[in-house]
Design a protein around this motif. Structure first.
Motif, PDB file in Angstrom:
ATOM      1  N   GLU A  40       0.857  -1.188   0.000  1.00 50.67           N
ATOM      2  CA  GLU A  40       0.000   0.000   0.000  1.00 50.67           C
ATOM      3  C   GLU A  40       0.891   1.235   0.000  1.00 50.67           C
ATOM      4  OE1 GLU A  40      -2.626  -0.523   3.332  1.00 50.67           O
ATOM      5  OE2 GLU A  40      -3.416  -2.394   2.517  1.00 50.67           O
ATOM      6  N   GLU A  41       1.631   1.425  -1.097  1.00 50.25           N
ATOM      7  CA  GLU A  41       2.555   2.541  -1.240  1.00 50.25           C
ATOM      8  C   GLU A  41       2.273   3.239  -2.561  1.00 50.25           C
ATOM      9  OE1 GLU A  41       6.606   1.212  -0.842  1.00 50.25           O
ATOM     10  OE2 GLU A  41       6.137   0.023   0.938  1.00 50.25           O
ATOM     11  N   ASP A  42       2.488   4.539  -2.608  1.00 53.57           N
ATOM     12  CA  ASP A  42       2.225   5.315  -3.823  1.00 53.57           C
ATOM     13  C   ASP A  42       3.168   4.959  -4.963  1.00 53.57           C
ATOM     14  OD1 ASP A  42       0.199   6.686  -2.533  1.00 53.57           O
ATOM     15  OD2 ASP A  42       1.484   8.383  -1.983  1.00 53.57           O
ATOM     16  N   GLU A  43       4.358   4.499  -4.666  1.00 55.77           N
ATOM     17  CA  GLU A  43       5.384   4.305  -5.688  1.00 55.77           C
ATOM     18  C   GLU A  43       5.523   2.873  -6.196  1.00 55.77           C
ATOM     19  OE1 GLU A  43       6.947   6.892  -7.156  1.00 55.77           O
ATOM     20  OE2 GLU A  43       5.690   8.160  -5.885  1.00 55.77           O
ATOM     21  N   ILE A  44       4.545   2.002  -5.934  1.00 55.24           N
ATOM     22  CA  ILE A  44       4.626   0.660  -6.504  1.00 55.24           C
ATOM     23  C   ILE A  44       4.610   0.786  -8.022  1.00 55.24           C
ATOM     24  CG2 ILE A  44       3.699  -0.548  -4.491  1.00 55.24           C
ATOM     25  CD1 ILE A  44       0.976  -0.648  -5.887  1.00 55.24           C
ATOM     26  N   VAL A  45       5.258  -0.164  -8.702  1.00 62.40           N
ATOM     27  CA  VAL A  45       5.424  -0.025 -10.147  1.00 62.40           C
ATOM     28  C   VAL A  45       5.257  -1.368 -10.856  1.00 62.40           C
ATOM     29  CG1 VAL A  45       7.937  -0.294 -10.060  1.00 62.40           C
ATOM     30  CG2 VAL A  45       6.904   0.955 -11.961  1.00 62.40           C
ATOM     31  N   CYS A  46       4.703  -1.310 -12.060  1.00 61.78           N
ATOM     32  CA  CYS A  46       4.495  -2.502 -12.871  1.00 61.78           C
ATOM     33  C   CYS A  46       4.778  -2.145 -14.327  1.00 61.78           C
ATOM     34  CB  CYS A  46       3.045  -2.976 -12.722  1.00 61.78           C
ATOM     35  SG  CYS A  46       2.655  -4.467 -13.656  1.00 61.78           S
ATOM     36  N   VAL A  47       5.523  -3.016 -15.008  1.00 68.00           N
ATOM     37  CA  VAL A  47       5.795  -2.846 -16.432  1.00 68.00           C
ATOM     38  C   VAL A  47       5.501  -4.168 -17.117  1.00 68.00           C
ATOM     39  CG1 VAL A  47       7.511  -2.294 -18.197  1.00 68.00           C
ATOM     40  CG2 VAL A  47       7.606  -1.148 -15.963  1.00 68.00           C
ATOM     41  N   PRO A  52       3.866   0.711 -20.987  1.00 66.91           N
ATOM     42  CA  PRO A  52       4.423   1.840 -20.247  1.00 66.91           C
ATOM     43  C   PRO A  52       4.665   1.465 -18.786  1.00 66.91           C
ATOM     44  CG  PRO A  52       2.062   2.071 -20.382  1.00 66.91           C
ATOM     45  CD  PRO A  52       2.425   0.844 -21.191  1.00 66.91           C
ATOM     46  N   ARG A  53       5.378   2.300 -18.088  1.00 67.31           N
ATOM     47  CA  ARG A  53       5.588   2.115 -16.651  1.00 67.31           C
ATOM     48  C   ARG A  53       4.318   2.565 -15.932  1.00 67.31           C
ATOM     49  NH1 ARG A  53      10.272   5.237 -13.393  1.00 67.31           N
ATOM     50  NH2 ARG A  53       9.310   6.922 -14.561  1.00 67.31           N
ATOM     51  N   LEU A  54       3.730   1.671 -15.164  1.00 65.64           N
ATOM     52  CA  LEU A  54       2.507   1.953 -14.403  1.00 65.64           C
ATOM     53  C   LEU A  54       2.904   2.213 -12.958  1.00 65.64           C
ATOM     54  CD1 LEU A  54       0.484  -1.054 -15.822  1.00 65.64           C
ATOM     55  CD2 LEU A  54       0.377   1.330 -16.605  1.00 65.64           C
ATOM     56  N   ILE A  55       2.599   3.399 -12.460  1.00 66.69           N
ATOM     57  CA  ILE A  55       2.982   3.767 -11.107  1.00 66.69           C
ATOM     58  C   ILE A  55       1.729   3.974 -10.272  1.00 66.69           C
ATOM     59  CG2 ILE A  55       4.196   5.441  -9.661  1.00 66.69           C
ATOM     60  CD1 ILE A  55       5.988   6.015 -12.108  1.00 66.69           C
ATOM     61  N   GLY A  56       1.670   3.296  -9.134  1.00 67.69           N
ATOM     62  CA  GLY A  56       0.557   3.436  -8.209  1.00 67.69           C
ATOM     63  C   GLY A  56      -0.494   2.360  -8.394  1.00 67.69           C
ATOM     64  N   ALA A  57      -1.231   2.117  -7.311  1.00 69.96           N
ATOM     65  CA  ALA A  57      -2.223   1.043  -7.295  1.00 69.96           C
ATOM     66  C   ALA A  57      -3.332   1.256  -8.329  1.00 69.96           C
ATOM     67  CB  ALA A  57      -2.822   0.901  -5.895  1.00 69.96           C
ATOM     68  N   GLY A  58      -3.754   2.487  -8.541  1.00 64.81           N
ATOM     69  CA  GLY A  58      -4.837   2.741  -9.493  1.00 64.81           C
ATOM     70  C   GLY A  58      -4.468   2.333 -10.913  1.00 64.81           C
ATOM     71  N   ALA A  59      -3.289   2.730 -11.358  1.00 63.29           N
ATOM     72  CA  ALA A  59      -2.849   2.402 -12.715  1.00 63.29           C
ATOM     73  C   ALA A  59      -2.621   0.897 -12.861  1.00 63.29           C
ATOM     74  CB  ALA A  59      -1.571   3.168 -13.053  1.00 63.29           C
ATOM     75  N   ILE A  60      -2.051   0.282 -11.831  1.00 63.59           N
ATOM     76  CA  ILE A  60      -1.788  -1.156 -11.872  1.00 63.59           C
ATOM     77  C   ILE A  60      -3.098  -1.933 -11.902  1.00 63.59           C
ATOM     78  CG2 ILE A  60      -0.838  -3.091 -10.542  1.00 63.59           C
ATOM     79  CD1 ILE A  60       1.385  -1.069  -9.629  1.00 63.59           C
ATOM     80  N   MET A 125       4.403  -7.136  -2.661  1.00 65.05           N
ATOM     81  CA  MET A 125       5.069  -6.807  -3.923  1.00 65.05           C
ATOM     82  C   MET A 125       5.140  -5.292  -4.068  1.00 65.05           C
ATOM     83  SD  MET A 125       3.921  -7.983  -7.766  1.00 65.05           S
ATOM     84  CE  MET A 125       4.499  -9.675  -7.599  1.00 65.05           C
ATOM     85  N   VAL A 126       6.302  -4.787  -4.506  1.00 66.63           N
ATOM     86  CA  VAL A 126       6.441  -3.355  -4.783  1.00 66.63           C
ATOM     87  C   VAL A 126       6.788  -3.107  -6.247  1.00 66.63           C
ATOM     88  CG1 VAL A 126       6.988  -2.671  -2.415  1.00 66.63           C
ATOM     89  CG2 VAL A 126       8.855  -3.291  -3.992  1.00 66.63           C
ATOM     90  N   ALA A 127       7.231  -4.155  -6.969  1.00 60.12           N
ATOM     91  CA  ALA A 127       7.537  -3.999  -8.389  1.00 60.12           C
ATOM     92  C   ALA A 127       7.356  -5.334  -9.101  1.00 60.12           C
ATOM     93  CB  ALA A 127       8.957  -3.490  -8.592  1.00 60.12           C
ATOM     94  N   HIS A 128       6.780  -5.263 -10.291  1.00 56.26           N
ATOM     95  CA  HIS A 128       6.651  -6.420 -11.195  1.00 56.26           C
ATOM     96  C   HIS A 128       7.037  -5.885 -12.564  1.00 56.26           C
ATOM     97  CE1 HIS A 128       5.071 -10.040 -13.083  1.00 56.26           C
ATOM     98  NE2 HIS A 128       4.270  -9.303 -13.846  1.00 56.26           N
ATOM     99  N   HIS A 129       8.190  -6.323 -13.065  1.00 54.85           N
ATOM    100  CA  HIS A 129       8.708  -5.810 -14.332  1.00 54.85           C
ATOM    101  C   HIS A 129       8.923  -6.988 -15.269  1.00 54.85           C
ATOM    102  CE1 HIS A 129      11.620  -4.182 -17.225  1.00 54.85           C
ATOM    103  NE2 HIS A 129      11.042  -3.028 -16.969  1.00 54.85           N
ATOM    104  N   THR A 130       8.311  -6.928 -16.447  1.00 53.10           N
ATOM    105  CA  THR A 130       8.407  -8.029 -17.398  1.00 53.10           C
ATOM    106  C   THR A 130       8.859  -7.517 -18.755  1.00 53.10           C
ATOM    107  OG1 THR A 130       6.048  -7.809 -17.910  1.00 53.10           O
ATOM    108  CG2 THR A 130       6.659  -9.456 -16.262  1.00 53.10           C
ATOM    109  N   SER A 131       9.533  -8.397 -19.480  1.00 50.91           N
ATOM    110  CA  SER A 131       9.933  -8.078 -20.842  1.00 50.91           C
ATOM    111  C   SER A 131       9.814  -9.334 -21.680  1.00 50.91           C
ATOM    112  CB  SER A 131      11.356  -7.512 -20.882  1.00 50.91           C
ATOM    113  OG  SER A 131      12.273  -8.463 -20.387  1.00 50.91           O
ATOM    114  N   PRO A 132       9.650  -9.162 -22.995  1.00 46.26           N
ATOM    115  CA  PRO A 132       9.505 -10.333 -23.857  1.00 46.26           C
ATOM    116  C   PRO A 132      10.743 -11.218 -23.779  1.00 46.26           C
ATOM    117  CG  PRO A 132       9.114  -8.300 -25.086  1.00 46.26           C
ATOM    118  CD  PRO A 132       9.627  -7.919 -23.749  1.00 46.26           C
ATOM    119  N   GLY A 133      10.508 -12.506 -23.853  1.00 44.85           N
ATOM    120  CA  GLY A 133      11.599 -13.462 -23.872  1.00 44.85           C
ATOM    121  C   GLY A 133      11.396 -14.453 -24.999  1.00 44.85           C
ATOM    122  N   THR A 134      12.270 -15.435 -25.054  1.00 45.35           N
ATOM    123  CA  THR A 134      12.159 -16.499 -26.038  1.00 45.35           C
ATOM    124  C   THR A 134      12.353 -17.823 -25.324  1.00 45.35           C
ATOM    125  OG1 THR A 134      14.524 -16.610 -26.539  1.00 45.35           O
ATOM    126  CG2 THR A 134      13.216 -15.011 -27.797  1.00 45.35           C
TER     127      THR A 134
END
Length: 149
Positions: A40-47, A52-60, A125-134
């Motif tokens: 429950e923090e303002d700066e949590i992030v998800c990509v 785009p970079r999603l910052i905050g619970a609302g965007a996530i 969780m404070v960050a979930h960052h993903t990128s395409p793989g093979t």
């Protein structure tokens, strides 16, 4: 997932418990369970891959609600590598994602980094960052078995 297990995973528990609850929430398209995994923090992030970079619970929340409107996400964590300390944990893994396409069932590979902090409410969780793989990303490069001397 049973309610007692979800509560243990998000209020106390371990980073592994929260990670399991997160992937179960994806499998079940359960936005409440998924958001309970986040701090429950303002700066949590998800990509998400290519997103785009999603910052905050609302965007996530909005991004996952949009994903869930198309059904559940069958992402299966594999090849998990962990760095853990008393108050933080970083899990880097390969997600094997089952995708239904017009050509039938396909497998997609995603590289993911999940970051957890120990909060007053327990591990979250404070960050979930993903990128395409093979498929080749399943074989890690540069990883060597430990040598005992």
């Amino acid at each position: 997932m049973k309610k007692a297990k979800l509560q243990a995973a998000t209020v106390g528990g371990t980073p592994d418990d929260v990670e399991q609850a997160f992937y179960e929430a994806l499998h079940n398209a359960d936005i409440q369970q998924l958001m309970a995994c986040w701090a429950e923090e303002d700066e949590i992030v998800c990509v998400h891959p290519g997103g785009p970079r999603l910052i905050g619970a609302g965007a996530i929340r909005q991004a996952f609600e949009s994903m869930f409107s198309n059904g559940s996400v069958q992402a299966h964590p594999e090849r998990i590598h962990k760095i853990e300390s008393l108050a933080s944990a970083v899990h880097h893994l390969v997600e094997k994602v089952d995708v239904l396409t017009p050509q039938g069932a396909q497998t997609a590979w995603v590289l993911a980094t999940n970051v957890y902090h120990k909060t007053p409410q327990g591990w979250r969780m404070v960050a979930h960052h993903t990128s395409p793989g093979t498929q080749h990303d399943v074989a890690d490069q540069g990883h060597q078995a430990p040598v005992l001397h």
